[in-house]
Motif scaffolding. Sequence first.
Motif, PDB file in Angstrom:
ATOM      1  N   MET A  38       0.701  -1.134  -0.186  1.00  0.00           N
ATOM      2  CA  MET A  38      -0.123   0.067   0.063  1.00  0.00           C
ATOM      3  C   MET A  38       0.916   1.386  -0.096  1.00  0.00           C
ATOM      4  O   MET A  38       0.330   2.187  -0.425  1.00  0.00           O
ATOM      5  CB  MET A  38      -0.821   0.005   1.188  1.00  0.00           C
ATOM      6  CG  MET A  38      -1.835  -1.138   1.010  1.00  0.00           C
ATOM      7  SD  MET A  38      -3.023  -1.087  -0.271  1.00  0.00           S
ATOM      8  CE  MET A  38      -4.044   0.491   0.080  1.00  0.00           C
ATOM      9  N   SER A  39       2.126   0.996   0.532  1.00  0.00           N
ATOM     10  CA  SER A  39       3.030   2.395   0.485  1.00  0.00           C
ATOM     11  C   SER A  39       3.298   2.530  -0.793  1.00  0.00           C
ATOM     12  O   SER A  39       4.037   3.917  -1.080  1.00  0.00           O
ATOM     13  CB  SER A  39       4.064   2.049   1.661  1.00  0.00           C
ATOM     14  OG  SER A  39       5.025   1.236   0.976  1.00  0.00           O
ATOM     15  N   GLU A  77      -7.911  -0.174  -0.282  1.00  0.00           N
ATOM     16  CA  GLU A  77      -7.900  -0.066   1.127  1.00  0.00           C
ATOM     17  C   GLU A  77      -8.868  -1.125   1.739  1.00  0.00           C
ATOM     18  O   GLU A  77      -8.683  -1.882   2.750  1.00  0.00           O
ATOM     19  CB  GLU A  77      -7.981   1.376   2.062  1.00  0.00           C
ATOM     20  CG  GLU A  77      -6.620   2.140   1.580  1.00  0.00           C
ATOM     21  CD  GLU A  77      -6.896   3.537   2.134  1.00  0.00           C
ATOM     22  OE1 GLU A  77      -7.949   3.768   2.733  1.00  0.00           O
ATOM     23  OE2 GLU A  77      -5.959   4.396   1.654  1.00  0.00           O
ATOM     24  N   LYS A  89      -0.706   5.778  -4.211  1.00  0.00           N
ATOM     25  CA  LYS A  89      -1.444   6.839  -3.355  1.00  0.00           C
ATOM     26  C   LYS A  89      -2.752   6.068  -2.851  1.00  0.00           C
ATOM     27  O   LYS A  89      -3.143   4.916  -3.378  1.00  0.00           O
ATOM     28  CB  LYS A  89      -1.748   7.877  -4.638  1.00  0.00           C
ATOM     29  CG  LYS A  89      -0.555   8.662  -5.090  1.00  0.00           C
ATOM     30  CD  LYS A  89      -0.966   9.759  -5.800  1.00  0.00           C
ATOM     31  CE  LYS A  89       0.006  10.334  -6.241  1.00  0.00           C
ATOM     32  NZ  LYS A  89      -0.238  11.701  -7.046  1.00  0.00           N
ATOM     33  N   ARG A  90      -3.307   6.898  -2.057  1.00  0.00           N
ATOM     34  CA  ARG A  90      -4.457   6.373  -1.598  1.00  0.00           C
ATOM     35  C   ARG A  90      -5.602   5.838  -2.304  1.00  0.00           C
ATOM     36  O   ARG A  90      -5.936   6.564  -3.221  1.00  0.00           O
ATOM     37  CB  ARG A  90      -5.313   7.219  -0.507  1.00  0.00           C
ATOM     38  CG  ARG A  90      -4.356   7.239   0.875  1.00  0.00           C
ATOM     39  CD  ARG A  90      -5.294   7.959   1.878  1.00  0.00           C
ATOM     40  NE  ARG A  90      -6.285   7.081   2.307  1.00  0.00           N
ATOM     41  CZ  ARG A  90      -7.441   7.499   2.786  1.00  0.00           C
ATOM     42  NH1 ARG A  90      -7.689   8.884   2.596  1.00  0.00           N
ATOM     43  NH2 ARG A  90      -8.425   6.704   3.308  1.00  0.00           N
ATOM     44  N   ASP A  91      -6.310   4.949  -2.252  1.00  0.00           N
ATOM     45  CA  ASP A  91      -7.506   4.540  -2.947  1.00  0.00           C
ATOM     46  C   ASP A  91      -8.315   3.872  -1.917  1.00  0.00           C
ATOM     47  O   ASP A  91      -8.053   2.743  -1.174  1.00  0.00           O
ATOM     48  CB  ASP A  91      -6.965   3.346  -3.863  1.00  0.00           C
ATOM     49  CG  ASP A  91      -8.177   2.899  -4.941  1.00  0.00           C
ATOM     50  OD1 ASP A  91      -9.199   2.886  -4.528  1.00  0.00           O
ATOM     51  OD2 ASP A  91      -7.923   2.262  -6.226  1.00  0.00           O
ATOM     52  N   PRO A  92      -9.555   4.252  -1.629  1.00  0.00           N
ATOM     53  CA  PRO A  92     -10.454   3.594  -0.614  1.00  0.00           C
ATOM     54  C   PRO A  92     -10.937   2.217  -0.943  1.00  0.00           C
ATOM     55  O   PRO A  92     -11.024   1.569  -0.196  1.00  0.00           O
ATOM     56  CB  PRO A  92     -11.684   4.699  -0.786  1.00  0.00           C
ATOM     57  CG  PRO A  92     -11.078   5.883  -1.113  1.00  0.00           C
ATOM     58  CD  PRO A  92     -10.059   5.587  -2.324  1.00  0.00           C
ATOM     59  N   ILE A 140      -3.359   4.636 -11.076  1.00  0.00           N
ATOM     60  CA  ILE A 140      -2.942   5.390  -9.845  1.00  0.00           C
ATOM     61  C   ILE A 140      -1.213   5.612  -9.890  1.00  0.00           C
ATOM     62  O   ILE A 140      -0.616   4.615 -10.074  1.00  0.00           O
ATOM     63  CB  ILE A 140      -3.072   4.625  -8.299  1.00  0.00           C
ATOM     64  CG1 ILE A 140      -4.481   4.652  -8.304  1.00  0.00           C
ATOM     65  CG2 ILE A 140      -2.439   5.420  -7.062  1.00  0.00           C
ATOM     66  CD1 ILE A 140      -4.841   3.796  -6.868  1.00  0.00           C
ATOM     67  N   LYS A 152       5.080   5.518   5.837  1.00  0.00           N
ATOM     68  CA  LYS A 152       3.968   5.817   6.533  1.00  0.00           C
ATOM     69  C   LYS A 152       3.243   5.138   7.671  1.00  0.00           C
ATOM     70  O   LYS A 152       3.295   3.735   7.384  1.00  0.00           O
ATOM     71  CB  LYS A 152       2.710   6.322   5.441  1.00  0.00           C
ATOM     72  CG  LYS A 152       3.350   7.164   4.389  1.00  0.00           C
ATOM     73  CD  LYS A 152       2.129   7.337   3.288  1.00  0.00           C
ATOM     74  CE  LYS A 152       2.164   6.213   2.302  1.00  0.00           C
ATOM     75  NZ  LYS A 152       1.404   6.254   1.020  1.00  0.00           N
ATOM     76  N   GLY A 153       2.651   5.807   8.583  1.00  0.00           N
ATOM     77  CA  GLY A 153       2.102   4.885   9.538  1.00  0.00           C
ATOM     78  C   GLY A 153       2.762   3.665  10.241  1.00  0.00           C
ATOM     79  O   GLY A 153       3.637   3.868  10.722  1.00  0.00           O
ATOM     80  N   GLU A 171       3.718   7.149  -5.669  1.00  0.00           N
ATOM     81  CA  GLU A 171       3.987   8.414  -4.739  1.00  0.00           C
ATOM     82  C   GLU A 171       5.581   8.833  -5.527  1.00  0.00           C
ATOM     83  O   GLU A 171       6.087   8.209  -5.925  1.00  0.00           O
ATOM     84  CB  GLU A 171       4.635   7.751  -3.411  1.00  0.00           C
ATOM     85  CG  GLU A 171       3.288   7.543  -2.766  1.00  0.00           C
ATOM     86  CD  GLU A 171       2.449   8.805  -2.090  1.00  0.00           C
ATOM     87  OE1 GLU A 171       2.853   9.858  -2.173  1.00  0.00           O
ATOM     88  OE2 GLU A 171       1.287   8.307  -1.607  1.00  0.00           O
ATOM     89  N   ASP A 224      -8.280  -4.448   3.710  1.00  0.00           N
ATOM     90  CA  ASP A 224      -8.924  -4.678   5.316  1.00  0.00           C
ATOM     91  C   ASP A 224      -9.745  -6.010   5.313  1.00  0.00           C
ATOM     92  O   ASP A 224      -9.686  -6.738   6.343  1.00  0.00           O
ATOM     93  CB  ASP A 224      -9.898  -3.428   5.733  1.00  0.00           C
ATOM     94  CG  ASP A 224      -9.259  -2.240   5.810  1.00  0.00           C
ATOM     95  OD1 ASP A 224      -7.997  -2.235   6.253  1.00  0.00           O
ATOM     96  OD2 ASP A 224      -9.838  -1.180   5.833  1.00  0.00           O
TER      97      ASP A 224
END
Length: 142
Positions: free
Chosen positions: A44-45, A54, A48-51, A103, A112-113, A106, A58
Amino acid sequence: MADSSVAQTINERIEAVKKVVNLIAQAGRGGDLHDLRVLLINTMSLLKRDPGLEAAVDDLYAAAEALVKDASSGTPPNTRSLRLLLSALDRFCTRLSTAVDRIAPEPELRLKGLEAAYAVQLERFSMNADLNADLDPVGQVA
């Protein structure tokens, strides 16, 4: 269109996640669950964010965690748990494959996180290992 090196890296991650998920489905070990978590965070790093992606991550982790929890309590995995795990894996792989094409990566590699926390933990572990290598069997500095 995604950079070919990013696409190749993502394809390698997909294969690694598939292998770890198969190990979890067969044995349900906690160590394999940890490996899956690290792979998912690292993968995931890269993007970029993709709901949607994500959510797929999960779901995959939750299904794997439930299977490992059952295995650790001595309950053999039931058909439903295995089916949920494999369908979550399929959704994750599909979402990740399509995410690569739309996407952009980065611009710079950032931790991150949880990945940053894991990197710190690895750094501390390697420093402790170096320190222990300098000690003789009695515990004195060589």
